[in-house]
Write a protein that holds these residues in place. Structure first.
Motif, PDB file in Angstrom:
ATOM      1  N   VAL A 119       0.843  -1.205   0.000  1.00  0.00           N
ATOM      2  CA  VAL A 119       0.000   0.000   0.000  1.00  0.00           C
ATOM      3  C   VAL A 119       0.875   1.251   0.000  1.00  0.00           C
ATOM      4  CG1 VAL A 119      -1.752   1.300   1.283  1.00  0.00           C
ATOM      5  CG2 VAL A 119      -1.902  -1.188   1.146  1.00  0.00           C
ATOM      6  N   THR A 120       1.966   1.222   0.747  1.00  0.00           N
ATOM      7  CA  THR A 120       2.881   2.368   0.774  1.00  0.00           C
ATOM      8  C   THR A 120       3.482   2.616  -0.602  1.00  0.00           C
ATOM      9  OG1 THR A 120       3.433   1.957   3.112  1.00  0.00           O
ATOM     10  CG2 THR A 120       4.984   3.291   1.830  1.00  0.00           C
ATOM     11  N   LEU A 121       3.968   1.555  -1.247  1.00  0.00           N
ATOM     12  CA  LEU A 121       4.533   1.703  -2.590  1.00  0.00           C
ATOM     13  C   LEU A 121       3.458   2.161  -3.572  1.00  0.00           C
ATOM     14  CD1 LEU A 121       6.817   1.446  -4.609  1.00  0.00           C
ATOM     15  CD2 LEU A 121       6.328  -1.012  -4.784  1.00  0.00           C
ATOM     16  N   ALA A 122       2.255   1.605  -3.472  1.00  0.00           N
ATOM     17  CA  ALA A 122       1.164   2.000  -4.371  1.00  0.00           C
ATOM     18  C   ALA A 122       0.824   3.478  -4.222  1.00  0.00           C
ATOM     19  CB  ALA A 122      -0.072   1.145  -4.089  1.00  0.00           C
ATOM     20  N   SER A 123       0.922   3.997  -3.011  1.00  0.00           N
ATOM     21  CA  SER A 123       0.615   5.415  -2.795  1.00  0.00           C
ATOM     22  C   SER A 123       1.641   6.309  -3.494  1.00  0.00           C
ATOM     23  CB  SER A 123       0.567   5.729  -1.292  1.00  0.00           C
ATOM     24  OG  SER A 123       1.861   5.733  -0.699  1.00  0.00           O
ATOM     25  N   ILE A 124       2.902   5.876  -3.517  1.00  0.00           N
ATOM     26  CA  ILE A 124       3.945   6.645  -4.212  1.00  0.00           C
ATOM     27  C   ILE A 124       3.729   6.563  -5.718  1.00  0.00           C
ATOM     28  CG2 ILE A 124       6.436   6.915  -4.561  1.00  0.00           C
ATOM     29  CD1 ILE A 124       6.857   5.649  -1.817  1.00  0.00           C
ATOM     30  N   ILE A 125       3.418   5.379  -6.222  1.00  0.00           N
ATOM     31  CA  ILE A 125       3.125   5.209  -7.653  1.00  0.00           C
ATOM     32  C   ILE A 125       1.947   6.092  -8.049  1.00  0.00           C
ATOM     33  CG2 ILE A 125       2.333   3.555  -9.393  1.00  0.00           C
ATOM     34  CD1 ILE A 125       3.798   1.373  -7.735  1.00  0.00           C
ATOM     35  N   GLU A 126       0.930   6.130  -7.200  1.00  0.00           N
ATOM     36  CA  GLU A 126      -0.259   6.954  -7.480  1.00  0.00           C
ATOM     37  C   GLU A 126       0.115   8.411  -7.666  1.00  0.00           C
ATOM     38  OE1 GLU A 126      -3.572   7.351  -8.744  1.00  0.00           O
ATOM     39  OE2 GLU A 126      -3.867   5.634  -7.407  1.00  0.00           O
ATOM     40  N   ARG A 127       1.033   8.893  -6.853  1.00  0.00           N
ATOM     41  CA  ARG A 127       1.402  10.308  -6.901  1.00  0.00           C
ATOM     42  C   ARG A 127       2.451  10.603  -7.974  1.00  0.00           C
ATOM     43  NH1 ARG A 127       1.015  13.994  -6.255  1.00  0.00           N
ATOM     44  NH2 ARG A 127       2.057  15.035  -4.528  1.00  0.00           N
ATOM     45  N   GLU A 128       3.211   9.589  -8.397  1.00  0.00           N
ATOM     46  CA  GLU A 128       4.282   9.811  -9.367  1.00  0.00           C
ATOM     47  C   GLU A 128       3.822   9.574 -10.811  1.00  0.00           C
ATOM     48  OE1 GLU A 128       7.162  11.079  -9.101  1.00  0.00           O
ATOM     49  OE2 GLU A 128       7.989  10.738  -7.102  1.00  0.00           O
ATOM     50  N   ALA A 129       3.037   8.526 -11.034  1.00  0.00           N
ATOM     51  CA  ALA A 129       2.617   8.182 -12.397  1.00  0.00           C
ATOM     52  C   ALA A 129       1.514   9.126 -12.857  1.00  0.00           C
ATOM     53  CB  ALA A 129       2.123   6.742 -12.444  1.00  0.00           C
ATOM     54  N   LEU A 130       1.649   9.613 -14.085  1.00  0.00           N
ATOM     55  CA  LEU A 130       0.668  10.555 -14.609  1.00  0.00           C
ATOM     56  C   LEU A 130      -0.410   9.875 -15.442  1.00  0.00           C
ATOM     57  CD1 LEU A 130       3.046  13.463 -15.663  1.00  0.00           C
ATOM     58  CD2 LEU A 130       1.762  13.206 -13.544  1.00  0.00           C
ATOM     59  N   SER A 131      -0.188   8.620 -15.797  1.00  0.00           N
ATOM     60  CA  SER A 131      -1.159   7.915 -16.615  1.00  0.00           C
ATOM     61  C   SER A 131      -1.028   6.417 -16.373  1.00  0.00           C
ATOM     62  CB  SER A 131      -0.934   8.213 -18.100  1.00  0.00           C
ATOM     63  OG  SER A 131       0.302   7.659 -18.542  1.00  0.00           O
TER      64      SER A 131
ATOM     65  N   ALA B 219      -0.451   4.305 -18.564  1.00  0.00           N
ATOM     66  CA  ALA B 219       0.634   3.813 -19.411  1.00  0.00           C
ATOM     67  C   ALA B 219       1.969   3.821 -18.682  1.00  0.00           C
ATOM     68  CB  ALA B 219       0.726   4.652 -20.684  1.00  0.00           C
ATOM     69  N   ASP B 220       2.158   4.767 -17.744  1.00  0.00           N
ATOM     70  CA  ASP B 220       3.424   4.885 -17.008  1.00  0.00           C
ATOM     71  C   ASP B 220       3.452   4.074 -15.722  1.00  0.00           C
ATOM     72  OD1 ASP B 220       4.471   6.581 -18.867  1.00  0.00           O
ATOM     73  OD2 ASP B 220       4.025   8.414 -17.762  1.00  0.00           O
ATOM     74  N   ARG B 221       2.290   3.695 -15.236  1.00  0.00           N
ATOM     75  CA  ARG B 221       2.187   3.140 -13.884  1.00  0.00           C
ATOM     76  C   ARG B 221       3.056   1.890 -13.672  1.00  0.00           C
ATOM     77  NH1 ARG B 221      -2.156   5.434 -11.138  1.00  0.00           N
ATOM     78  NH2 ARG B 221      -3.185   5.792 -13.131  1.00  0.00           N
ATOM     79  N   GLY B 222       2.999   0.974 -14.618  1.00  0.00           N
ATOM     80  CA  GLY B 222       3.763  -0.268 -14.481  1.00  0.00           C
ATOM     81  C   GLY B 222       5.259  -0.045 -14.494  1.00  0.00           C
ATOM     82  N   LEU B 223       5.739   0.867 -15.371  1.00  0.00           N
ATOM     83  CA  LEU B 223       7.176   1.146 -15.444  1.00  0.00           C
ATOM     84  C   LEU B 223       7.662   1.911 -14.213  1.00  0.00           C
ATOM     85  CD1 LEU B 223       7.892   2.018 -19.192  1.00  0.00           C
ATOM     86  CD2 LEU B 223       8.990   0.248 -17.805  1.00  0.00           C
ATOM     87  N   VAL B 224       6.855   2.851 -13.712  1.00  0.00           N
ATOM     88  CA  VAL B 224       7.219   3.555 -12.477  1.00  0.00           C
ATOM     89  C   VAL B 224       7.377   2.539 -11.345  1.00  0.00           C
ATOM     90  CG1 VAL B 224       6.381   5.151 -10.702  1.00  0.00           C
ATOM     91  CG2 VAL B 224       6.184   5.768 -13.116  1.00  0.00           C
ATOM     92  N   SER B 225       6.449   1.596 -11.280  1.00  0.00           N
ATOM     93  CA  SER B 225       6.549   0.539 -10.275  1.00  0.00           C
ATOM     94  C   SER B 225       7.808  -0.294 -10.482  1.00  0.00           C
ATOM     95  CB  SER B 225       5.312  -0.357 -10.350  1.00  0.00           C
ATOM     96  OG  SER B 225       5.393  -1.405  -9.415  1.00  0.00           O
ATOM     97  N   GLY B 226       8.128  -0.609 -11.737  1.00  0.00           N
ATOM     98  CA  GLY B 226       9.320  -1.389 -12.031  1.00  0.00           C
ATOM     99  C   GLY B 226      10.591  -0.710 -11.574  1.00  0.00           C
ATOM    100  N   VAL B 227      10.695   0.608 -11.788  1.00  0.00           N
ATOM    101  CA  VAL B 227      11.867   1.367 -11.344  1.00  0.00           C
ATOM    102  C   VAL B 227      11.987   1.315  -9.827  1.00  0.00           C
ATOM    103  CG1 VAL B 227      12.858   3.687 -11.144  1.00  0.00           C
ATOM    104  CG2 VAL B 227      11.942   2.908 -13.339  1.00  0.00           C
ATOM    105  N   PHE B 228      10.873   1.524  -9.124  1.00  0.00           N
ATOM    106  CA  PHE B 228      10.927   1.524  -7.666  1.00  0.00           C
ATOM    107  C   PHE B 228      11.263   0.134  -7.121  1.00  0.00           C
ATOM    108  CE2 PHE B 228       7.966   5.406  -7.576  1.00  0.00           C
ATOM    109  CZ  PHE B 228       9.031   6.275  -7.385  1.00  0.00           C
ATOM    110  N   HIS B 229      10.732  -0.909  -7.730  1.00  0.00           N
ATOM    111  CA  HIS B 229      11.071  -2.264  -7.295  1.00  0.00           C
ATOM    112  C   HIS B 229      12.563  -2.532  -7.504  1.00  0.00           C
ATOM    113  CE1 HIS B 229       7.493  -4.535  -6.017  1.00  0.00           C
ATOM    114  NE2 HIS B 229       6.796  -3.730  -6.810  1.00  0.00           N
TER     115      HIS B 229
END
Length: 340
Positions: free
Chosen positions: A218-230, A232-242
């Motif tokens: 949930v913590t990581l998802a909250s950061i992805i929510e605030r960082e990804a603009l669409s 289309a970017d959400r999965g890659l933003v998550s990949g970078v953070f992982h």
């Protein structure tokens, strides 16, 4: 016997006079409401509420300043509460308040409220208060507790270090709330919806595969929510953070601007060097790994992205002039992309 009866009678009368004096004095000294005089607020008395519950509710909404003195007045005037919704005016006397509450309740009054993805708990508190659902103070107090019967809350740690214990679990959606609900009831509505969605996208097997707790997801998802603009970017933003979370060197720092914005309570488009040096358990520029807790309330897509990152060897991303993120494998590539 007669003397004792007389003494008992006089003591009863004296006690009643003292009680009345306390009530009248209390109205003068302590009865000033917290809210703006003349403002109408709607409260809901739940089934089985005691006199103490009602007094506390009136205090939370700012209708009375001293719940204790109100209870004395309610006993003196003979308050008899029925469950339901009532409109009260801040500035009314205790007698007027009791008269209103002794009358018939209003018809059920529901308000539809939209909570967008990425809203912080403080923003949700403001929106609920603006719509007359629950006071900001009562809601903030209710979300600073994890004493709710939901299994997923057991993974929350370091509650005392968090801004709000339940940040991240107030699932964003469109709700219909009954005006005047108690704060704990409102929180349970959010938690029930979170449980429905989270159980649909996540199970213990996936958590074990990632080596993460539910709260970390949930913590990581909250950061992805605030960082990804669409999406289309959400999965890659998550990949970078992982990828960064797996590192054991300096790159283990997520360096998310969104975590610093959470500290600042301001979504600054550009952070200063001083901003990134703020000492806080939420600052991912200074602290390795995830922050102490979620920084917003993520939607279903961000929860799914945190659980299922897109495979990539990128360690960096930045916002391009096009409004899309540019992903890079090395710091040199990142600098070149940002220069463009």
């Amino acid at each position: 016997m007669r003397k004792r009866k007389k003494n008992g009678f006089f003591r009863t009368v004296l006690a009643a006079m003292v009680c009345m004096a306390l009530i009248v004095g209390g109205i003068r000294l302590f009865g000033s409401p917290q809210g703006e005089s003349g403002q109408t607020v709607t409260i809901r008395i739940p089934q089985g509420a005691t006199g103490t519950d009602v007094a506390q509710l009136l205090g939370e909404w700012g209708v009375v300043k001293s719940p204790l003195l109100y209870k004395l007045a309610a006993r003196f005037y003979g308050a008899a509460y029925q469950p339901g919704v009532y409109d009260l005016t801040i500035g009314d006397s205790y007698a007027q308040i009791i008269q209103t509450l002794n009358g018939a309740p209003n018809s059920a009054s529901y308000v539809r409220v939209l909570i967008p993805e990425g809203f912080e708990a403080r923003q949700i508190a403001d929106r609920l208060a603006e719509n007359g659902i629950v006071s900001r103070e009562a809601f903030e107090q209710a979300i600073n507790s994890t004493d709710y019967d939901f299994d997923f809350l057991s993974s929350i740690t370091d509650k005392g270090k968090r801004t709000y214990a339940l940040e991240g679990y107030l699932f964003p959606d469109t709700y219909e709330f009954e005006r005047g609900m108690m704060a704990e009831e409102v929180v349970k509505v959010f938690l029930n919806r979170f449980e429905q969605v989270f159980s649909a996208v996540c199970d213990q097997t996936r958590l074990d595969e990632l080596g993460m707790t539910a709260d970390e997801v949930v913590t990581l998802a909250s950061i992805i929510e605030r960082e990804a603009l669409s999406d289309a970017d959400r999965g890659l933003v998550s990949g970078v953070f992982h990828n960064r979370l797996k590192r054991t060197d300096y790159m283990n720092r997520l360096q998310s601007c969104a975590t610093v914005q959470y500290i600042l309570k301001e979504r600054k488009p550009v952070l200063s060097t001083e901003d990134t040096q703020i000492k806080s358990p939420y600052n991912t520029y200074l602290n390795p790994g995830l922050p102490v807790g979620p920084i917003a309330n993520p939607g279903r897509a961000s929860l799914s992205a945190a659980l299922h990152p897109e495979q990539t060897d990128c360690l960096y991303f930045g916002l391009a002039a096009s409004g899309r993120h540019v992903f890079s494998r090395t710091y040199e590539e990142h600098l070149a992309a940002m220069a463009q």
